[in-house]
Enzyme design. Structure first.
Site, PDB file in Angstrom:
ATOM      1  N   ASP A   1       0.900  -1.171   0.134  1.00 52.57           N
ATOM      2  CA  ASP A   1      -0.057  -0.106  -0.165  1.00 52.57           C
ATOM      3  C   ASP A   1       1.079   1.139   0.035  1.00 52.57           C
ATOM      4  OD1 ASP A   1      -3.045   0.415   1.716  1.00 52.57           O
ATOM      5  OD2 ASP A   1      -2.031   1.748   0.336  1.00 52.57           O
TER       6      ASP A   1
HETATM    7  C1  GLC Z   1      -4.160   4.226  -0.247  1.00 54.87           C
HETATM    8  C2  GLC Z   1      -5.265   3.336   0.165  1.00 54.87           C
HETATM    9  C3  GLC Z   1      -5.082   1.998  -0.736  1.00 54.87           C
HETATM   10  C4  GLC Z   1      -5.117   2.865  -2.194  1.00 54.87           C
HETATM   11  C5  GLC Z   1      -3.742   3.409  -2.257  1.00 54.87           C
HETATM   12  C6  GLC Z   1      -3.425   4.064  -3.626  1.00 54.87           C
HETATM   13  O1  GLC Z   1      -3.704   4.695   0.933  1.00 54.87           O
HETATM   14  O2  GLC Z   1      -4.969   2.498   1.411  1.00 54.87           O
HETATM   15  O3  GLC Z   1      -6.473   1.413  -0.784  1.00 54.87           O
HETATM   16  O4  GLC Z   1      -5.400   1.715  -3.200  1.00 54.87           O
HETATM   17  O5  GLC Z   1      -3.392   4.231  -1.121  1.00 54.87           O
HETATM   18  O6  GLC Z   1      -4.122   5.308  -3.724  1.00 54.87           O
END
Ligand code: GLC
Length: 728
Positions: free
Chosen positions: A265
């Protein structure tokens, strides 16, 4: 037989793509390999790094021209011309926004959810996006957590059905199809169990609970072909998922045999420093790569430290080759080497296509849940003049909900706009936004209500109050919304409340001040026409609650498929107001409940009314005794005893009465949408393989244990009487 199959698999000739990956990998320098493991957020300004082969993927750029510019730099300027993988959070639609995933779950209609995901892929790929960070599969039992909006609620079985539908919709039949978008099952794992419902917080989940509750949707979507997986921010019992080798290698690769690509993430690798799991970014990089991560989203650690770590022998080049192989394989599967560029004229042709909007409207109709309808006030099919009021009646941005980056509010059709086509509308906002406490126009609103045949009050949550990082400790309607409902009720006309929110709010007191309530989890672009059709009676509600609705946030976490405890509530409990002064202390006969709110929630999982009424007969099973390889054939007589043709989500629940470990008091094991005309009956049948009753037992084995079971077939998780059967 299994051994033979495995032998065949091992000796199977390499696929054409595997050979291409091998050939390309053999040509790559370590620096170029590391470049593929690096995902950055941005657009054209990343062209220089792309030209050096230092960017494997970009996110958050959806302009076709910008995407082509970065792609051109990678394909035509870098030494090996490896295309960039373009990604985006396409969570519930791209341009045409569908209900938020919690609303999609409320449809209990995997087919319509798959259709919506397919439409999202067609629109997103037309802009150049070929990888979405969806479906979010986090089982969530605590509505204080803002990200319940993005998942399918509290039930593992519903989570599986919705997750598989989305993966199929996004990826289609063939990833090389230009409209195919790689799915990303996330957040692996247990993110929704954050203590206190506070986002990013610690979780304490046993292996058995992981396997019985949190793994099922990931395993099912992995088996359904999900191309990628995202690690979660949380730590489980002290181990952050992004550095958890047991999860990312032992379970994902060795036990499940999944061969997709793992991405972190956003900076979840770097956050292992804050967790106290890593000394610094170099250490976190070593941990994440060795745990099984393939691609780094925005920690900058991989691109900075992997070469050094390989030279120091802390990461083997075979680990790097494993990661890069997964990345290159996906790029070949998506056809990016043959077709790296997007047709810059395409999106204008597909975005907001009429058939997309029609699908979004139908999904929004099916996602709405009728929570109350005193005196059958709904549908308002005889009213001529209605008052429309409330901060969510004409909120084109907020109606789209969280994670709707690319939906354009100019295309939103609000309830006010849609209702103006059906009624003579008196429009009095009452409040400017959901947190507004300015009650200065309330008298005007009440006066307007007295001039109308009925009042429709749109309340709920601004989109920004739900979603990531937006946990709430209080789940009551924000601002003066509850007071607005009460003020409108003083006019003495029929009051319909429509809640547009990103989570189950505590709305019991608001129900007391209205005749009818429709609950719509941020319904998206076409939420207005959908709600107008439901209010007018052109459509009949069929949605069911995908999460338990609480009486008070203090009850969280609360979910229907709980264990029984040794002192289950029995309904005879003494409540706060019944306790005499100086009452003697005793714990004998006491049970698990709250003095102030009692035991039960406000509304159970799977609950939802209709404009008609449905009558269930007693469930029956064809065979009262079944073997482990058998199928339980269960059925129920369902009758539409009202005056509207309507659809009922018929739900099948089971209970394993005694296990080597305690088992939930109920588990959803099937559901079916059944449409009946007034007076029509149907014998609704389910075939439940006994193998579906398996669970991870005291010996951590996935088995069906013989014994007594109960089975319900009902319209929600709290209704109906069970029928027994025995697994011998
Ligand atoms: C965010 C989220 C994740 C998302 C990623 C990209 O913090 O936790 O679900 O896909 O970053 O935006």
């Amino acid at each position: 037989m299994a051994a033979t199959l495995f032998a065949v698999a091992c000796s199977a000739p390499k696929s054409e793509i595997d050979r291409k990956v091998d050939d390309l990998l053999a040509q790559m320098t370590l620096h170029e390999k590391v470049g593929q493991m690096n995902q950055l957020s941005g657009g054209a300004w990343l062209a220089d790094q792309a030209a050096k082969g230092e960017v494997g993927s970009i996110l958050n750029c959806v302009d076709p021209a910008e995407i082509n510019a970065v792609q051109k730099a990678a394909v035509e300027q870098s030494r090996l011309g490896i295309p960039i993988l373009v990604s985006r959070d396409v969570i519930h639609g791209f341009r045409t926004i569908f209900p938020i995933p919690l609303g999609l779950a409320a449809t209990f209609d995997p087919e319509i959810v798959e259709e919506g995901a397919r439409i999202a892929a067609v629109e997103a790929t037309a802009s150049g996006v070929r990888w979405t960070f969806s479906p979010m599969l986090d089982v969530a039992r605590d509505p204080r957590w803002g990200r319940v909006a993005e998942g399918s609620g509290e039930d593992p079985y519903l989570d599986v059905q919705m997750g598989v539908a989305m993966v199929k919709g996004y990826q289609g039949e063939d990833l090389s199809d230009p409209t195919a978008m790689a799915a990303c099952i996330k957040h692996f794992v247990g993110y929704g169990a954050a203590e206190g419902g506070r986002d990013y917080n610690s979780t304490m989940i046993s292996e058995r609970s992981l396997r019985n509750t949190y793994f099922p949707a990931f395993k099912a979507t992995a088996e359904a072909g999900a191309a990628t997986l995202m690690t979660s921010f949380n730590e489980i019992d002290g181990i952050p998922s992004t550095g958890n080798k047991w999860l990312l290698k032992d379970i994902l690769r060795d036990e499940w045999g999944w061969e997709g690509m793992v991405v972190t993430d956003w900076n979840s690798a770097g956050e292992m420093i804050a967790h106290g799991f890593s000394r610094d970014l170099k250490h976190t990089t070593e941990q994440a790569v060795n745990a099984g991560v393939d691609m780094d989203m925005m920690s900058y650690g991989f691109i900075q430290y992997i070469e050094e770590l390989v030279k120091e022998g802390k990461i083997s080049e075979s680990e790097i080759d494993r990661a890069v192989r997964n990345i290159l394989k996906l790029k070949f599967e998506l056809g990016l080497f043959e077709n790296p560029y997007v047709d810059e004229t395409l999106s204008a042709k597909v975005d907001y296509a009429p058939e997309h909007l029609a699908a979004a409207k139908q999904t929004a109709i099916e996602s709405a849940i009728l929570l109350q309808n005193k005196g059958n006030v709904l549908p308002l099919d005889k009213a001529k003049t209605i008052l429309v009021t409330g901060p969510l009646a004409d909120a084109p941005h907020d109606q789209l909900g969280t994670w709707a980056f690319d939906g354009q509010k100019e295309h939103t059709v609000t309830p006010l706009a849609a209702l103006r086509k059906e009624y003579n509308v008196i429009w009095e906002p009452g409040l400017a936004y959901s947190r507004d406490r300015n009650k200065s126009s309330f008298a005007k609103v009440r006066a307007a209500a007295s001039r109308a045949d009925a009042a429709v009050v749109f309340v709920g949550e601004e989109a920004i109050l739900s979603g990531e990082a937006h946990s709430l400790s209080n789940l009551n309607l924000q601002g003066a919304q509850s007071e607005l409902i009460a003020e409108v009720a003083k006019a003495g006309k029929p009051v319909v409340v429509v809640v547009i929110a990103g989570r189950p709010l505590t709305i019991e007191r608001d129900l007391a001040n209205c005749d009818a309530m429709l609950y719509s989890f941020h319904p998206g672009t076409m939420g207005g026409p959908a709600l107008a059709d439901l209010i007018k009676g052109k459509a009949v509600p069929s949605g069911k609650t995908p999460m338990t609705f609480l009486r008070d946030a203090g009850q969280a976490p609360f979910y229907y498929n709980h264990n029984n405890s040794g002192r289950p509530c029995n309904g005879t409990e003494t409540l706060l107001e019944d306790i005499p002064a100086e009452a003697g202390q005793t714990s004998l006969g006491c049970t698990s409940y709250y003095l102030d709110t009692g035991y039960g929630p406000h509304l159970p999982f799977g609950y939802g009314l209709s404009y008609t009424t449905f009558e269930y007969g007693a469930p029956a099973v064809a065979e009262p005794v079944v073997g482990k390889d058998d199928v339980v054939k269960a059925s129920v007589e369902l009758k539409n005893t009202g005056k509207y043709e309507a659809t009922e989500v018929v739900q099948l629940y089971v209970r394993d009465l005694v296990g080597s470990v305690v088992r939930p008091v109920k588990e959803l094991k099937g559901f079916r949408r059944v449409t009946l005309a007034p007076g029509e009956s149907a014998n609704v049948e389910f075939e439940l393989p006994v193998s579906d009753l398996a669970f991870w037992n005291i010996d951590m084995e996935y088995v069906v244990e013989p014994g007594d079971f109960q089975l319900w077939i009902a319209g929600d998780s709290a209704s109906g009487a069970p029928v027994g059967f025995i697994v011998r």
